[in-house]
Design a protein around this motif. Sequence first.
Motif, PDB file in Angstrom:
ATOM      1  N   ASP A  51       0.858  -1.158  -0.053  1.00 11.01           N
ATOM      2  CA  ASP A  51      -0.267  -0.008   0.119  1.00 11.01           C
ATOM      3  C   ASP A  51       1.017   1.282   0.012  1.00 11.01           C
ATOM      4  O   ASP A  51       1.861   1.386   0.635  1.00 11.01           O
ATOM      5  CB  ASP A  51      -0.885   0.132   1.385  1.00 11.01           C
ATOM      6  CG  ASP A  51      -2.315  -1.089   1.069  1.00 11.01           C
ATOM      7  OD1 ASP A  51      -2.292  -1.525  -0.189  1.00 11.01           O
ATOM      8  OD2 ASP A  51      -2.750  -1.344   2.206  1.00 11.01           O
ATOM      9  N   GLY A  52       0.302   2.397  -0.736  1.00  7.53           N
ATOM     10  CA  GLY A  52       0.973   3.441  -0.719  1.00  7.53           C
ATOM     11  C   GLY A  52       2.397   3.565  -1.447  1.00  7.53           C
ATOM     12  O   GLY A  52       3.048   4.700  -1.771  1.00  7.53           O
ATOM     13  N   VAL A  53       2.555   2.731  -2.447  1.00  8.08           N
ATOM     14  CA  VAL A  53       3.616   2.614  -3.408  1.00  8.08           C
ATOM     15  C   VAL A  53       3.622   2.525  -4.859  1.00  8.08           C
ATOM     16  O   VAL A  53       2.124   1.854  -5.263  1.00  8.08           O
ATOM     17  CB  VAL A  53       4.658   1.216  -3.193  1.00  8.08           C
ATOM     18  CG1 VAL A  53       5.717   1.178  -4.224  1.00  8.08           C
ATOM     19  CG2 VAL A  53       5.211   1.210  -1.747  1.00  8.08           C
ATOM     20  N   ALA A  54       4.041   3.421  -5.419  1.00  9.22           N
ATOM     21  CA  ALA A  54       3.712   3.822  -6.836  1.00  9.22           C
ATOM     22  C   ALA A  54       4.844   3.237  -7.732  1.00  9.22           C
ATOM     23  O   ALA A  54       6.043   3.387  -7.439  1.00  9.22           O
ATOM     24  CB  ALA A  54       3.329   5.412  -7.203  1.00  9.22           C
ATOM     25  N   HIS A  55       4.527   2.873  -8.821  1.00  8.21           N
ATOM     26  CA  HIS A  55       5.548   2.633  -9.845  1.00  8.21           C
ATOM     27  C   HIS A  55       5.646   3.469 -11.190  1.00  8.21           C
ATOM     28  O   HIS A  55       4.271   3.834 -11.836  1.00  8.21           O
ATOM     29  CB  HIS A  55       5.173   1.171 -10.348  1.00  8.21           C
ATOM     30  CG  HIS A  55       6.188   0.672 -11.651  1.00  8.21           C
ATOM     31  ND1 HIS A  55       5.927  -0.044 -12.593  1.00  8.21           N
ATOM     32  CD2 HIS A  55       7.451   0.880 -11.894  1.00  8.21           C
ATOM     33  CE1 HIS A  55       6.737  -0.038 -13.565  1.00  8.21           C
ATOM     34  NE2 HIS A  55       7.877   0.311 -13.065  1.00  8.21           N
ATOM     35  N   ILE A  56       6.425   4.198 -11.220  1.00 11.71           N
ATOM     36  CA  ILE A  56       6.454   5.065 -12.612  1.00 11.71           C
ATOM     37  C   ILE A  56       7.500   4.615 -13.570  1.00 11.71           C
ATOM     38  O   ILE A  56       8.961   4.319 -12.841  1.00 11.71           O
ATOM     39  CB  ILE A  56       6.816   6.595 -12.072  1.00 11.71           C
ATOM     40  CG1 ILE A  56       5.788   7.074 -10.984  1.00 11.71           C
ATOM     41  CG2 ILE A  56       7.027   7.511 -13.246  1.00 11.71           C
ATOM     42  CD1 ILE A  56       6.227   8.431 -10.460  1.00 11.71           C
ATOM     43  N   GLU A  57       7.469   4.333 -14.708  1.00  8.61           N
ATOM     44  CA  GLU A  57       8.591   4.055 -15.817  1.00  8.61           C
ATOM     45  C   GLU A  57       8.664   5.236 -16.700  1.00  8.61           C
ATOM     46  O   GLU A  57       7.777   5.915 -17.121  1.00  8.61           O
ATOM     47  CB  GLU A  57       7.561   2.784 -16.452  1.00  8.61           C
ATOM     48  CG  GLU A  57       8.925   2.486 -17.668  1.00  8.61           C
ATOM     49  CD  GLU A  57       8.499   0.946 -18.061  1.00  8.61           C
ATOM     50  OE1 GLU A  57       9.258   0.604 -18.874  1.00  8.61           O
ATOM     51  OE2 GLU A  57       7.376   0.576 -18.068  1.00  8.61           O
ATOM     52  N   ILE A  58       9.773   5.421 -17.039  1.00  6.24           N
ATOM     53  CA  ILE A  58      10.213   6.597 -17.608  1.00  6.24           C
ATOM     54  C   ILE A  58      10.841   6.263 -18.767  1.00  6.24           C
ATOM     55  O   ILE A  58      11.913   5.437 -18.734  1.00  6.24           O
ATOM     56  CB  ILE A  58      11.292   7.674 -16.851  1.00  6.24           C
ATOM     57  CG1 ILE A  58      10.159   8.311 -15.675  1.00  6.24           C
ATOM     58  CG2 ILE A  58      11.712   8.818 -17.605  1.00  6.24           C
ATOM     59  CD1 ILE A  58      11.076   9.160 -14.684  1.00  6.24           C
ATOM     60  N   ASP A  59      10.683   6.681 -20.295  1.00 12.54           N
ATOM     61  CA  ASP A  59      11.517   6.264 -21.442  1.00 12.54           C
ATOM     62  C   ASP A  59      12.593   7.114 -21.238  1.00 12.54           C
ATOM     63  O   ASP A  59      12.600   8.698 -21.554  1.00 12.54           O
ATOM     64  CB  ASP A  59      10.599   6.692 -22.584  1.00 12.54           C
ATOM     65  CG  ASP A  59      11.484   6.188 -24.048  1.00 12.54           C
ATOM     66  OD1 ASP A  59      12.510   6.039 -23.862  1.00 12.54           O
ATOM     67  OD2 ASP A  59      10.581   6.416 -24.853  1.00 12.54           O
TER      68      ASP A  59
END
Length: 108
Positions: A51-59
Amino acid sequence: MDGQTAAETLDAAQLGAELGDRATLVQFSSAFCQPCRATRRTLAEVAGMVDGVAHIEIDAEAHLTLVRRLDIARTPTVLVLDAAGTIVRRAAGQPRTADVVAALGQAM
């Protein structure tokens, strides 16, 4: 995830997505990177479990200024940010799920 830490802070404007309430996994990828696909699955799975963790993928190719500023030398590179957006862990290469969970424990 055994990479060095950096005292740098990132925010939603720089990353193009909202940070997690407790921590954020930032993945730098490139289009033809096979380990990036596996890393995406691993990080999305961990973010879905905690809970409360985000995953962001960046090119990486589309964000060269940020890549240079953060000295990203290869993909995938994963940054673990705490709730404030401070980079607390950094690792290049495909991470193991257990290593990601351990790094999150350090960030929260």
